[in-house]
Design an enzyme around this catalytic site. Structure first.
Site, mmCIF file in Angstrom:
data_model
loop_
_atom_site.group_PDB
_atom_site.id
_atom_site.type_symbol
_atom_site.label_atom_id
_atom_site.label_comp_id
_atom_site.label_asym_id
_atom_site.label_seq_id
_atom_site.Cartn_x
_atom_site.Cartn_y
_atom_site.Cartn_z
ATOM 1 N N GLN A 27 -4.155 -3.786 0.031
ATOM 2 C CA GLN A 27 -3.338 -3.152 -1.212
ATOM 3 C C GLN A 27 -2.586 -1.986 -0.761
ATOM 4 O OE1 GLN A 27 -3.819 -4.635 -4.486
ATOM 5 N NE2 GLN A 27 -1.728 -3.523 -5.049
ATOM 6 N N PHE A 28 -1.246 -1.923 0.134
ATOM 7 C CA PHE A 28 -0.478 -0.906 0.351
ATOM 8 C C PHE A 28 0.075 -0.076 -0.453
ATOM 9 C CE2 PHE A 28 2.963 -3.986 -0.084
ATOM 10 C CZ PHE A 28 3.991 -3.180 -0.349
ATOM 11 N N THR A 29 0.114 -0.649 -1.799
ATOM 12 C CA THR A 29 0.841 -0.057 -2.791
ATOM 13 C C THR A 29 -0.304 1.444 -3.421
ATOM 14 O OG1 THR A 29 -0.193 -1.587 -4.401
ATOM 15 C CG2 THR A 29 2.225 -1.843 -3.520
#
Length: 152
Positions: A78-80
């Site tokens: 989950q890079f966000t």
């Protein structure tokens, strides 16, 4: 490294309608990686997640860990989690690690969880995934290695 850990009764991740990871009771962990992260942070975070005592005992106290309840883990990249929303309306993701480093440390985190004796399922790094879960409690905990180990 950041993890959003949710205690779940079940969770699954699908890609193009196909289930690629599914668990029963345990943790859904959304995992983000920063450019300065190393295997040291990944191992520490895996140990912290696996050892968290957030399942109820016989006295309804959050006192039991995954091993005590036979829990599982589902890890989703989950890079966000590194979104910077301070300016404008469109998030900036420059505080997230590049894909190669993020994937390497994501895979290492998963290996660490498995090495700690927990059945661990995953999504697919970089894929467009659909995540379904039933949050139990609800219990949601945010863990950030910057706060846990770097600032000690």
């Amino acid at each position: 490294m950041r993890a959003v850990l949710q205690r779940v009764t079940h969770a699954k991740v699908t890609i193009d309608g196909v289930v690629c990871g599914e668990i029963g009771k345990g943790f859904l962990i959304l995992l983000g990686v920063a450019p300065e992260d190393t295997p040291k942070e990944a191992l520490y975070l895996a140990q912290k997640c696996v050892g968290l005592r957030v399942f109820e005992d016989d006295h309804d106290k959050m006192n039991l860990a995954l091993a005590d309840v036979g829990g599982q883990i589902l890890v989703v990249s989950q890079f966000t989690l590194y979104a910077d929303c301070r300016k404008g309306k469109r998030p900036n993701f420059t505080k997230a690690a590049n894909g190669a480093l993020a994937n390497e440390l994501y895979e290492y985190f998963v290996d660490c969880c498995r090495g700690l004796g927990v059945e661990t399922q995953t999504g697919e790094f970089g894929a467009d995934m659909k995540v379904e879960l039933l949050n139990d409690g609800p219990v949601t905990i945010v863990l950030d290695t910057d706060e846990l180990i770097r600032k000690k």
